[in-house]
Scaffold this motif. Sequence first.
Motif, PDB file in Angstrom:
ATOM      1  N   VAL A 133       0.753  -1.124   0.081  1.00  0.00           N
ATOM      2  CA  VAL A 133      -0.132   0.007   0.122  1.00  0.00           C
ATOM      3  C   VAL A 133       0.704   1.088   0.033  1.00  0.00           C
ATOM      4  CG1 VAL A 133      -1.742   1.410   1.351  1.00  0.00           C
ATOM      5  CG2 VAL A 133      -2.016  -1.058   1.109  1.00  0.00           C
ATOM      6  N   ASP A 134       2.041   1.132   1.010  1.00  0.00           N
ATOM      7  CA  ASP A 134       2.856   2.330   1.029  1.00  0.00           C
ATOM      8  C   ASP A 134       3.407   2.683  -0.417  1.00  0.00           C
ATOM      9  OD1 ASP A 134       2.164   2.880   3.520  1.00  0.00           O
ATOM     10  OD2 ASP A 134       3.750   1.897   4.459  1.00  0.00           O
ATOM     11  N   LEU A 135       3.767   1.461  -0.932  1.00  0.00           N
ATOM     12  CA  LEU A 135       4.613   1.521  -2.333  1.00  0.00           C
ATOM     13  C   LEU A 135       3.569   2.213  -3.334  1.00  0.00           C
ATOM     14  CD1 LEU A 135       7.290   0.974  -4.027  1.00  0.00           C
ATOM     15  CD2 LEU A 135       6.421  -1.386  -4.263  1.00  0.00           C
ATOM     16  N   THR A 192       3.318   1.795 -14.268  1.00  0.00           N
ATOM     17  CA  THR A 192       2.558   1.030 -13.348  1.00  0.00           C
ATOM     18  C   THR A 192       2.588  -0.385 -13.334  1.00  0.00           C
ATOM     19  OG1 THR A 192       0.735   1.368 -15.196  1.00  0.00           O
ATOM     20  CG2 THR A 192       0.780   2.858 -13.615  1.00  0.00           C
ATOM     21  N   GLN A 193       3.389  -0.875 -14.476  1.00  0.00           N
ATOM     22  CA  GLN A 193       3.495  -2.180 -14.667  1.00  0.00           C
ATOM     23  C   GLN A 193       4.346  -2.884 -13.467  1.00  0.00           C
ATOM     24  OE1 GLN A 193       5.599  -3.585 -18.198  1.00  0.00           O
ATOM     25  NE2 GLN A 193       6.137  -5.545 -17.258  1.00  0.00           N
ATOM     26  N   PHE A 194       5.414  -1.967 -12.973  1.00  0.00           N
ATOM     27  CA  PHE A 194       6.214  -2.288 -11.764  1.00  0.00           C
ATOM     28  C   PHE A 194       5.073  -2.456 -10.438  1.00  0.00           C
ATOM     29  CE2 PHE A 194       7.810  -0.146  -7.832  1.00  0.00           C
ATOM     30  CZ  PHE A 194       8.992  -0.560  -8.008  1.00  0.00           C
ATOM     31  N   HIS A 198       4.545  -6.060  -8.421  1.00  0.00           N
ATOM     32  CA  HIS A 198       4.660  -6.251  -7.030  1.00  0.00           C
ATOM     33  C   HIS A 198       3.438  -6.933  -6.317  1.00  0.00           C
ATOM     34  CE1 HIS A 198       8.257  -3.713  -7.369  1.00  0.00           C
ATOM     35  NE2 HIS A 198       8.682  -3.869  -6.133  1.00  0.00           N
ATOM     36  N   ARG A 199       2.315  -6.574  -7.069  1.00  0.00           N
ATOM     37  CA  ARG A 199       0.966  -6.992  -6.500  1.00  0.00           C
ATOM     38  C   ARG A 199       0.870  -8.493  -6.778  1.00  0.00           C
ATOM     39  NH1 ARG A 199      -1.198  -2.117  -8.787  1.00  0.00           N
ATOM     40  NH2 ARG A 199      -1.812  -0.679  -6.947  1.00  0.00           N
ATOM     41  N   ALA A 200       1.390  -8.888  -7.789  1.00  0.00           N
ATOM     42  CA  ALA A 200       1.406 -10.421  -8.076  1.00  0.00           C
ATOM     43  C   ALA A 200       2.131 -11.391  -6.983  1.00  0.00           C
ATOM     44  CB  ALA A 200       1.990 -10.935  -9.492  1.00  0.00           C
ATOM     45  N   VAL A 201       3.169 -10.646  -6.562  1.00  0.00           N
ATOM     46  CA  VAL A 201       3.988 -11.353  -5.310  1.00  0.00           C
ATOM     47  C   VAL A 201       3.064 -11.377  -4.153  1.00  0.00           C
ATOM     48  CG1 VAL A 201       6.127 -11.310  -4.175  1.00  0.00           C
ATOM     49  CG2 VAL A 201       6.040 -10.634  -6.676  1.00  0.00           C
ATOM     50  N   VAL A 202       2.710 -10.187  -3.850  1.00  0.00           N
ATOM     51  CA  VAL A 202       1.767 -10.091  -2.610  1.00  0.00           C
ATOM     52  C   VAL A 202       0.584 -11.288  -2.588  1.00  0.00           C
ATOM     53  CG1 VAL A 202       0.424  -8.752  -1.077  1.00  0.00           C
ATOM     54  CG2 VAL A 202       2.342  -7.845  -2.242  1.00  0.00           C
ATOM     55  N   THR A 203       0.061 -11.280  -3.693  1.00  0.00           N
ATOM     56  CA  THR A 203      -1.106 -11.988  -3.934  1.00  0.00           C
ATOM     57  C   THR A 203      -0.846 -13.607  -3.685  1.00  0.00           C
ATOM     58  OG1 THR A 203      -2.296 -10.633  -5.600  1.00  0.00           O
ATOM     59  CG2 THR A 203      -2.930 -12.993  -5.559  1.00  0.00           C
TER      60      THR A 203
END
Length: 249
Positions: A133-135, A192-194, A198-203
């Motif tokens: 979220v912070d990122l 925004t691909q960045f 990152h979100r894919a890792v979190v998921t």
Amino acid sequence: MTTFSRRGLHGHVVDVLGRRIMRGELASGDIIDPDALLAEFQVSRTVVREAIKVLTTKGLVDARPRLGTYVTPRERWQLLDSDVMTWRSEGVPDPLLVLELSEVRQVLEPAAARLAAVRRSDEQCAEIEAAMVDLAATFENTEVESHVKADLAFHRAILAASGNELLARFEVVLEPALHARDELAFAHETTTQFLDEHRAVVTAIVARDAEAAGTAMKILMDQSNRDSETIVSKDAAGAELVSNRKPAL
């Protein structure tokens, strides 16, 4: 995790000499004259002696009878020392450092993500999600420092969740070097691909899917490496450096 205080006369002398060595202003084999340091910094001989001791522990200098104190060959430098990493990443980042960091991250971070998916606690999972979220919030402004801080917190949280203390200590290397890479990337190539990567890792970590976490982190690290190569290649010297390293991959 520095090994000396940057405050005071002693810290100032260590910091200045360390930077000069990392920038090539003092090259391997150059003699360091203590008397010249006394005059330049207006400090006592004790301060100079203690500063030389610190640099010696980092492998940057040594002394020989009749030769005196000299800058050692690069292969003796403690490149994993956090102070050495900081000196290499301050100012204009060392292109070789940026590329080597990318290669090391390609090796270590996918494995850390796989371990984190299996071993993470609920609290650690919450920390990873909060870091995400912070990122994402840093994309609302162009301040490099906030972006670097958030990116570091994200990767540090995953390393900690791996349950491997040695991987967690990788942050000693990651912090100054990631700062160098992100400072360049945020100014040139960030999209925004960045965030999606990152979100894919979190998921995957939230779902406790080790294979998906490792794959997602590999995609993220591969893209990070391509970005680093693009950034470093913006001048002729950097392009040659990238070209010479690619065959090994």
